[in-house]
Design a protein around this motif. Structure first.
Motif, PDB file in Angstrom:
ATOM      1  N   SER A  53     -31.579 -77.118  20.566  1.00 36.49           N
ATOM      2  CA  SER A  53     -31.761 -77.718  21.876  1.00 36.49           C
ATOM      3  C   SER A  53     -30.472 -77.694  22.684  1.00 36.49           C
ATOM      4  N   LEU A  54     -29.369 -78.106  22.039  1.00 37.94           N
ATOM      5  CA  LEU A  54     -28.089 -78.094  22.721  1.00 37.94           C
ATOM      6  C   LEU A  54     -27.674 -76.679  23.056  1.00 37.94           C
ATOM      7  N   GLY A  55     -27.976 -75.741  22.124  1.00 36.71           N
ATOM      8  CA  GLY A  55     -27.628 -74.348  22.360  1.00 36.71           C
ATOM      9  C   GLY A  55     -28.298 -73.820  23.605  1.00 36.71           C
ATOM     10  N   ALA A  56     -29.563 -74.152  23.780  1.00 37.71           N
ATOM     11  CA  ALA A  56     -30.288 -73.660  24.950  1.00 37.71           C
ATOM     12  C   ALA A  56     -29.677 -74.177  26.237  1.00 37.71           C
ATOM     13  N   SER A  57     -29.290 -75.475  26.218  1.00 43.95           N
ATOM     14  CA  SER A  57     -28.751 -76.060  27.434  1.00 43.95           C
ATOM     15  C   SER A  57     -27.343 -75.584  27.714  1.00 43.95           C
ATOM     16  N   CYS A  94     -18.197 -77.462  12.717  1.00 44.82           N
ATOM     17  CA  CYS A  94     -18.208 -76.748  13.990  1.00 44.82           C
ATOM     18  C   CYS A  94     -19.629 -76.259  14.240  1.00 44.82           C
ATOM     19  N   SER A  95     -19.906 -75.816  15.442  1.00 44.41           N
ATOM     20  CA  SER A  95     -21.272 -75.417  15.793  1.00 44.41           C
ATOM     21  C   SER A  95     -21.458 -73.912  15.638  1.00 44.41           C
ATOM     22  N   LEU A  96     -22.716 -73.508  15.454  1.00 42.04           N
ATOM     23  CA  LEU A  96     -23.029 -72.090  15.429  1.00 42.04           C
ATOM     24  C   LEU A  96     -22.679 -71.433  16.760  1.00 42.04           C
ATOM     25  N   HIS A  97     -22.790 -72.202  17.816  1.00 43.97           N
ATOM     26  CA  HIS A  97     -22.442 -71.700  19.147  1.00 43.97           C
ATOM     27  C   HIS A  97     -21.017 -71.161  19.163  1.00 43.97           C
ATOM     28  N   ASN A  98     -20.063 -71.910  18.604  1.00 44.72           N
ATOM     29  CA  ASN A  98     -18.666 -71.479  18.596  1.00 44.72           C
ATOM     30  C   ASN A  98     -18.467 -70.255  17.717  1.00 44.72           C
ATOM     31  N   ILE A  99     -19.157 -70.229  16.573  1.00 38.48           N
ATOM     32  CA  ILE A  99     -19.018 -69.092  15.661  1.00 38.48           C
ATOM     33  C   ILE A  99     -19.519 -67.813  16.328  1.00 38.48           C
ATOM     34  N   PHE A 100     -20.648 -67.895  17.030  1.00 34.18           N
ATOM     35  CA  PHE A 100     -21.197 -66.703  17.666  1.00 34.18           C
ATOM     36  C   PHE A 100     -20.359 -66.252  18.854  1.00 34.18           C
ATOM     37  N   LEU A 101     -19.745 -67.194  19.557  1.00 32.78           N
ATOM     38  CA  LEU A 101     -18.835 -66.793  20.626  1.00 32.78           C
ATOM     39  C   LEU A 101     -17.650 -66.009  20.070  1.00 32.78           C
ATOM     40  N   GLU A 102     -17.190 -66.407  18.896  1.00 39.69           N
ATOM     41  CA  GLU A 102     -16.076 -65.698  18.270  1.00 39.69           C
ATOM     42  C   GLU A 102     -16.499 -64.301  17.818  1.00 39.69           C
ATOM     43  N   LEU A 113     -32.036 -67.433  19.072  1.00 41.14           N
ATOM     44  CA  LEU A 113     -31.970 -68.068  20.382  1.00 41.14           C
ATOM     45  C   LEU A 113     -30.569 -67.941  20.975  1.00 41.14           C
ATOM     46  N   ILE A 114     -29.560 -68.164  20.138  1.00 37.63           N
ATOM     47  CA  ILE A 114     -28.177 -68.078  20.617  1.00 37.63           C
ATOM     48  C   ILE A 114     -27.853 -66.657  21.074  1.00 37.63           C
ATOM     49  N   THR A 115     -28.298 -65.656  20.317  1.00 37.12           N
ATOM     50  CA  THR A 115     -27.986 -64.273  20.690  1.00 37.12           C
ATOM     51  C   THR A 115     -28.661 -63.879  21.994  1.00 37.12           C
ATOM     52  N   THR A 116     -29.823 -64.443  22.249  1.00 35.40           N
ATOM     53  CA  THR A 116     -30.482 -64.175  23.527  1.00 35.40           C
ATOM     54  C   THR A 116     -29.635 -64.703  24.672  1.00 35.40           C
ATOM     55  N   GLN A 117     -29.097 -65.903  24.493  1.00 34.14           N
ATOM     56  CA  GLN A 117     -28.264 -66.488  25.526  1.00 34.14           C
ATOM     57  C   GLN A 117     -26.932 -65.757  25.670  1.00 34.14           C
ATOM     58  N   LEU A 118     -26.481 -65.118  24.588  1.00 32.46           N
ATOM     59  CA  LEU A 118     -25.252 -64.326  24.644  1.00 32.46           C
ATOM     60  C   LEU A 118     -25.467 -62.956  25.276  1.00 32.46           C
ATOM     61  N   LYS A 119     -26.721 -62.673  25.651  1.00 32.86           N
ATOM     62  CA  LYS A 119     -27.090 -61.397  26.271  1.00 32.86           C
ATOM     63  C   LYS A 119     -27.079 -60.244  25.278  1.00 32.86           C
ATOM     64  N   TRP A 120     -27.100 -60.538  23.984  1.00 28.28           N
ATOM     65  CA  TRP A 120     -27.255 -59.483  22.983  1.00 28.28           C
ATOM     66  C   TRP A 120     -28.730 -59.083  22.922  1.00 28.28           C
ATOM     67  N   ASP A 121     -28.975 -57.850  22.525  1.00 23.36           N
ATOM     68  CA  ASP A 121     -30.323 -57.429  22.174  1.00 23.36           C
ATOM     69  C   ASP A 121     -30.492 -57.624  20.673  1.00 23.36           C
ATOM     70  N   ALA A 122     -31.648 -58.088  20.244  1.00 29.64           N
ATOM     71  CA  ALA A 122     -31.815 -58.441  18.838  1.00 29.64           C
ATOM     72  C   ALA A 122     -33.233 -58.159  18.377  1.00 29.64           C
TER      73      ALA A 122
END
Length: 659
Positions: A112-116, A592-600, A625-634
């Motif tokens: 939920s937080l990731g989406a927002s 730490c959050s998955l959000h930070n790991i994926f940004l790295e 969901l996170i990769t979609t927001q990062l604009k990756w194709d998956a």
């Protein structure tokens, strides 16, 4: 439904699909056939995007509310059903249910937080092109920076809010050339250089800067080049030539201040694997250029804290004009060399101060005397000195230490830490109690070294059958990965009905990072399959430490905390692989959050680079969901029909700033 993936015109790879609008300043467009590296079209509207995001967020909130109600109902039912049980069983059962509930709610909350949060991600400003967290550097303006004196950047990671944006490549960035061509030629605009960095004339810092490329071809720009230099070192050791390094037990080399990786690039052709380490540099970075050439490198300051490698890790340490004052600080830097060297390993030091002419100066002679005496107290033998180069050999006999009259003490048991993760210097001789104290001449030569025998496996508490099963599993996994990637890469490749997809090129990857390497099985399987890759095997600090085993197999790697930034520049890896990492980090609550790991991951991944994730279904769905927001194709798929695990294959598109 997943989007189709396809290969770019450059020979790289790309995934096709619609995207949300990126705003006025950025575009994601079809690649021009005449250039190496553009993107593709974005056709979806901003209004539709906002509507979809709002709907997703609403559904997530409803799902969270439903999960809480369901969990409370289940807790009440469970409490009634076990009312006749003993008080102790009730307590432990309640604790287990509570922990499970917290974990599930945390997972849903993460989504939920990731989406927002991730929907607000935008592209970083241009000054972030070479951003390396932990080094306080939002890229300096080179026009105003004073490059006369080098700046020391001390590594200091503070767990705070991340940069929160996607780092774009430089304006004229191109996809790197494939190996082995990319070893000798790189695109000039892909790295940050000014020209002032190359005035020293160092053997390992020679290049030819052309209009669009930088050339490292030794036969065209060097007379007494790296090949002659490595031949000289071999003779000083007592070998016929550098082709005999492997027979002498030399496989892994740590190159301190490696220049632009020319020494390691040459040794690679002799079956040696060289890890380059150098300080963070705002421009003309040794690490950035070495990685761009397809050679192993990472940011690391030899003169500050201990490096994140275990003791007894390398067969050779090399320093050619690496600007370290070995005579200072009571010999602590030489003690660090001793800690990292295996018994019988070699330390090669090349410096203009080593010549007999330089030693006519009293100050230089005094420095040499301090170094010479200290290396003798470390039980090193000086094998030879020729011109600027001196070669020492570390003792392989422990009894030498007890026969000394002076010198650093042996580390006590409580100070003899095998893998000090960026800890302060330790002024004592390490590793003498370790079962890994095996002279390099007694180790199995490469490539047989990769398959440890039963005695070596026993050091790590492993059984040969388990190790063999792990190898068979990874061989199968790598074969599956390649057969999976082939149709994704060539989905736009014209073919007749019934024709098979073309085989994935053996050299379409070069720099690979394994985020949770375990025994190094992924690395071994890639080499067994004949892929032209090297792998940075990362052992997370949050899990079991098998980095000594990985290094003893003749691979390279590093220990790392994935709640911190990896010590590398942006756009340095072609593939990032993570098997079980998300589960490992999820068990470490509130780190730490998955959000930070994926940004790295996004920061260090090259445009058109690949990510392969294998983990439990809930975590993979969160990652999707996170990769979609990062604009990756998956593309998400079941890993095994008999397990609750999934595979996520992603590709980072080539975004660039609008001209």
């Amino acid at each position: 439904m997943s989007r189709p993936l396809y290969r770019g015109f450059s020979g790289g790879v790309r995934i096709n699909g619609s995207r949300d609008s990126l705003g006025d300043n950025y575009q994601y467009q079809a690649k021009d056939h005449s250039e190496n590296g553009f993107g593709h079209d974005i056709s979806s509207s901003a209004v539709a995007s906002r509507s979809r995001q709002a709907l997703i967020l609403l559904l997530l909130k409803l799902g969270l509310t439903f999960a809480i109600v369901l969990a409370l109902y289940g807790s009440l039912s469970w409490a009634i059903s076990i009312s006749s049980s003993s008080q102790e069983n009730v307590f432990h059962g309640y604790r287990r249910l509570q922990q499970q509930l917290i974990a599930e709610l945390s997972e849903i909350s993460e989504v939920s937080l990731g989406a927002s949060r991730l929907k607000e991600l935008e592209f970083c400003p241009p000054e972030y092109e070479n951003y390396v967290p932990c080094y306080y550097n939002v890229s300096e303006n080179l026009d105003s920076a004073d490059l006369g004196d080098p700046i020391e950047y001390e590594r200091k990671c503070v767990r705070e809010k991340d940069h929160g944006c996607l780092i774009l490549p430089p304006k004229n960035y191109r996809i790197p050339l494939r190996w082995p061509t990319g070893r000798d030629f790189i695109w000039k605009e892909n790295v940050k250089i000014t020209g002032k960095e190359f005035s020293s004339g160092s053997l390992t810092k020679r290049m030819m800067v052309e209009e669009e490329q930088i050339s490292f071809r030794s036969d065209s720009i060097m007379v007494d080049g790296v090949e002659d230099y490595s031949h000289q070192i071999a003779e000083m050791i007592g070998l016929r030539n550098e082709s005999n390094f492997n027979e002498a037990g030399i496989r892994t080399v740590l190159d301190i201040g490696c220049g632009f990786g020319s020494f390691g690039a040459h040794l690679f052709s002799r079956q040696l694997l060289t890890m380059c380490i150098a300080n963070y540099e705002a421009s003309g970075s040794q690490v950035q250029l070495t990685l761009e050439r397809g050679m192993p490198a990472m940011i690391g300051s030899f003169a500050s804290k201990q490096l994140p490698y275990p003791y007894l890790s390398f067969d050779m340490l090399h320093c050619a004009k690496c600007d370290i004052d070995w005579e200072k600080n009571d010999g602590i830097f030489l003690i660090k060399v001793d800690r990292l060297l295996r018994p019988g390993g070699y330390f090669v030091w090349t410096s203009i101060t080593n010549t007999h002419r330089s030693r006519r100066n009293k100050d230089e002679q005094k420095k040499w005397t301090i170094i010479s005496d200290f290396t003798e107290n470390l039980c090193w033998d000086m094998l030879s000195q020729q011109d600027e180069t001196v070669v020492w050999r570390k003792t392989s006999k422990k009894k030498c230490y007890s026969a000394r009259k002076s010198g650093p003490e042996i580390c006590s048991k409580n100070r003899d830490t095998e893998s000090p993760y960026y800890q302060p210097h330790n002024p004592c001789i390490a590793g003498t109690r370790s079962r890994r104290w095996i002279p390099i001449e007694d180790r199995t030569p490469w490539p047989a070294r990769a398959n440890l025998n039963s005695t070596e496996l026993d050091i790590y508490g492993l059984q040969p059958d388990d190790f063999a099963d792990d190898a068979l599993n990874w061989n199968s996994v790598v074969q599956n990965y390649w057969s999976l990637l082939s149709p994704l890469i060539f989905s736009d490749h014209p073919k007749r009905p019934g024709d098979e997809d073309p085989a994935t090129p053996f050299n379409f990857l070069r720099n690979v990072l394994d985020m949770n390497a375990r025994f190094g099985g992924f690395n071994a399987a890639l080499l067994d399959a004949g892929k032209s890759v090297w792998v940075m095997n990362v052992v997370p600090t949050s899990g079991p430490n098998y980095l000594p085993l990985i290094l003893d197999r003749g691979f390279i790697g590093v220990q790392h905390d994935w709640c911190e930034a990896f010590p590398s520049y942006p756009r340095t890896y072609d593939m990032v692989h993570a098997d079980g990492l998300l589960s490992l980090e999820a068990h470490q609550q509130h780190r730490c959050s998955l959000h930070n790991i994926f940004l790295e991951i996004d920061r260090i991944l090259r445009p058109e680079g690949w990510v392969i994730l294998h983990d439990t279904a809930p975590l993979i769905e969160t990652a999707r969901l996170i990769t979609t927001q990062l604009k990756w194709d998956a593309r998400m798929m079941a890993a095994d029909s008999s397990s609750n695990e999934k595979l996520l294959v992603c590709q980072k598109p080539f975004f660039r700033k609008q001209q």
